[in-house]
Design an enzyme around this catalytic site. Structure first.
Site, short mmCIF file in Angstrom:
data_model
loop_
_atom_site.label_atom_id
_atom_site.label_comp_id
_atom_site.label_asym_id
_atom_site.label_seq_id
_atom_site.Cartn_x
_atom_site.Cartn_y
_atom_site.Cartn_z
CG ASP A 1 26.21 -13.85 -19.93
OD1 ASP A 1 25.10 -14.39 -19.86
OD2 ASP A 1 27.28 -14.50 -19.88
CG HIS B 1 28.05 -23.93 -17.84
ND1 HIS B 1 27.54 -25.12 -18.30
CD2 HIS B 1 27.28 -23.57 -16.79
CE1 HIS B 1 26.49 -25.46 -17.58
NE2 HIS B 1 26.31 -24.55 -16.65
O1 RIB Z 1 24.21 -22.33 -20.02
C1 RIB Z 1 25.36 -21.81 -19.39
C2 RIB Z 1 25.72 -20.46 -19.93
O2 RIB Z 1 24.65 -19.54 -19.67
C3 RIB Z 1 26.95 -19.86 -19.24
O3 RIB Z 1 27.64 -19.01 -20.14
C4 RIB Z 1 26.35 -19.04 -18.14
O4 RIB Z 1 27.19 -17.94 -17.75
C5 RIB Z 1 25.12 -18.52 -18.80
O5 RIB Z 1 25.48 -17.37 -19.56
CA CA Z 2 28.11 -16.71 -19.53
#
Ligand code: RIB
Ligand code: CA
Length: 317
Positions: A8, A238
């Site tokens: 996303d 992340h």
């Molecule tokens: O909590 C972090 C996640 O949520 C990551 O994948 C960031 O891109 C959002 O999608």
């Molecule tokens: Ca993400």
């Protein structure tokens, strides 16, 4: 490693794609977009933009527009109105394919049983839909790596839930209970350890080249958000960490445990529930999910080695 990416984009998703593009042993076979940071159609447009940035040609399928059982919620307040910290730029040259992300995932898994690894970097709606379309999906994929959840640390979008799981708790619970034999969860327990500060941000700032300049634009926005939220310029990588653990499992120390997602908690929807008790073998274990296939939960990670690899990936011209 032949990879199906579900994503996303999303600033840190963009770093994951730059990371993967710099790895000789990684091939992005196909991409599915999903609602989350931004609506699914924009996520697909951004995925096309990012693949063009890193000179990768792969089909991009638009995924689920809505979560399974709650209204759409997106996170432009974190990632910017264009989802890429204002760096989206002109429309991509490519167009999404006609089939949906879930259908693309099922078709490819059936075509190459046991060969493809799924890397899920957003809410798990597409993966859940794919399991509903093809209940044998857990037998058809080689392995699955999910960025999501928080098992031993607080959530980020609420005090209890991580964003990807909060954006579709039903999908997360269905996927974690579907019986994937090799599913690794790269949650906030390890991704929060990758929070970078001025030193790393400055190291990227000194780099030149298309990818580096794009990365610096992303970081200016992302670190600015963190500065407003937490009082210092930093940001958490992340999604690229999940990509790195997928390619090199030795980066992380994992513990296997069955997981359930809270779906009815007034305040705790999306929370990961794990039975972390250490019980004597003969104890009758009464815990939600005790009958589920265990998931590999990443609890430790080699942060310096990952950050060095991520910096190298941004250096690629
Ligand atoms: O909590 C972090 C996640 O949520 C990551 O994948 C960031 O891109 C959002 O999608
Ligand atoms: Ca993400």
């Amino acid at each position: 490693m032949r990879i199906i990416l579900d994503t996303d984009p999303g600033v840190d998703d963009a770093f994951a794609i730059m990371y993967l593009a710099a790895q000789e042993d990684a091939e992005i076979v196909a991409v599915g977009s999903v609602h989350g940071n931004v609506p699914a159609p924009l996520a697909a447009q951004n995925a096309l933009r990012l693949l063009e940035l890193v000179d990768i040609s792969a089909p991009v399928a638009i995924g689920a527009a809505l979560p399974l059982a709650q209204p759409l919620q997106t996170a432009e307040f974190v990632h910017g109105a264009d989802g890429l910290g204002g760096m989206a730029g002109p429309a991509p040259r490519g167009k999404p394919v006609a089939e949906s992300a879930a259908e693309q995932l099922v078709r490819l898994a059936r075509a190459e049983p046991g060969q493809l690894t799924l890397l899920a970097l957003g809410p798990l709606t597409n993966i859940a839909l794919a399991v509903l379309l093809e209940p044998d999906l857990p037998k058809l994929l080689r392995s699955v790596v999910v960025m999501g959840g928080a098992v031993t640390v607080p959530g980020n979008i609420t005090p209890y839930a991580e964003a990807n799981f909060f954006h579709d708790p039903e999908a997360a619970d269905l996927v974690l209970g579907a019986g994937f034999p090799d599913l690794t969860l790269v949650g906030l327990d390890v991704t929060e350890q990758t929070q970078v500060g001025e030193e790393w941000l400055s190291a990227v700032g000194e780099l030149r080249g298309r990818r580096a300049e794009f990365a610096n634009g992303l970081l200016d926005h992302y670190a600015g958000f963190y500065s407003r939220m937490f009082g210092r310029r930093s940001c958490t990588l992340h999604d690229p960490l999940a990509a790195a653990v997928m390619l090199d499992p030795k980066l992380a120390g994992c513990r296997e445990m069955p997981l359930v997602i809270e779906r009815t908690g007034t305040h705790t929807r999306g929370q990961v529930l794990a039975d972390r008790r250490v019980l004597a073998n003969d104890t009758h274990i009464v815990a939600a999910g005790a009958d589920r296939t265990p998931v590999k939960v990443a609890e430790t990670v080699d942060v310096p080695r990952f950050l060095e690899q991520m910096l190298d990936a941004v250096k690629v011209r």
